[in-house]
Motif scaffolding. Structure first.
Motif, PDB file in Angstrom:
ATOM      1  N   GLU A  29      15.663   3.682  -6.457  1.00 51.86           N
ATOM      2  CA  GLU A  29      14.513   3.272  -5.638  1.00 51.86           C
ATOM      3  C   GLU A  29      13.684   2.158  -6.281  1.00 51.86           C
ATOM      4  O   GLU A  29      12.819   1.571  -5.637  1.00 51.86           O
ATOM      5  N   ARG A  30      13.940   1.833  -7.533  1.00 52.43           N
ATOM      6  CA  ARG A  30      13.196   0.772  -8.232  1.00 52.43           C
ATOM      7  C   ARG A  30      13.560  -0.588  -7.653  1.00 52.43           C
ATOM      8  O   ARG A  30      14.728  -0.902  -7.467  1.00 52.43           O
ATOM      9  N   GLU A  47       4.060  -2.901  -1.520  1.00 54.06           N
ATOM     10  CA  GLU A  47       3.680  -2.169  -2.728  1.00 54.06           C
ATOM     11  C   GLU A  47       4.881  -1.650  -3.493  1.00 54.06           C
ATOM     12  O   GLU A  47       4.836  -1.501  -4.700  1.00 54.06           O
ATOM     13  N   ARG A  48       5.964  -1.369  -2.801  1.00 54.20           N
ATOM     14  CA  ARG A  48       7.152  -0.825  -3.477  1.00 54.20           C
ATOM     15  C   ARG A  48       7.920  -1.909  -4.226  1.00 54.20           C
ATOM     16  O   ARG A  48       8.816  -1.614  -5.013  1.00 54.20           O
ATOM     17  N   ASP A  49       7.605  -3.166  -3.977  1.00 50.27           N
ATOM     18  CA  ASP A  49       8.292  -4.288  -4.627  1.00 50.27           C
ATOM     19  C   ASP A  49       7.525  -4.704  -5.872  1.00 50.27           C
ATOM     20  O   ASP A  49       6.342  -5.003  -5.798  1.00 50.27           O
TER      21      ASP A  49
END
Length: 67
Positions: free
Chosen positions: A28-29, A64-66
């Motif tokens: 998921e990173r 935000e996840r990036d």
């Protein structure tokens, strides 16, 4: 101003080149290199050849996840 990640480049970044090294990062990173239009292809190609490239997005679409 967001600046291109290509070595020596100081141009404004227009793209986020999203990648992940599965030997080092969890699935998921999502890591991001920023790219100007001139370096979008070379940065994407470098990561793609190694099997790390996930996607290329306009910087406005990064979330935000990036990172």
């Amino acid at each position: 101003m967001l600046v291109c990640s290509s070595k020596g480049c100081r141009e404004r970044a227009a793209y986020g080149v999203v990648w992940n090294n599965p030997k080092v990062h969890t699935p998921e990173r999502r890591k991001v290199w920023l790219a100007c239009p001139d370096h979008r292809g070379s940065l994407s190609d470098f990561l793609s050849l190694r099997g790390f490239l996930i996607e290329v997005l306009p910087v406005e679409s990064l979330g935000e996840r990036d990172g």
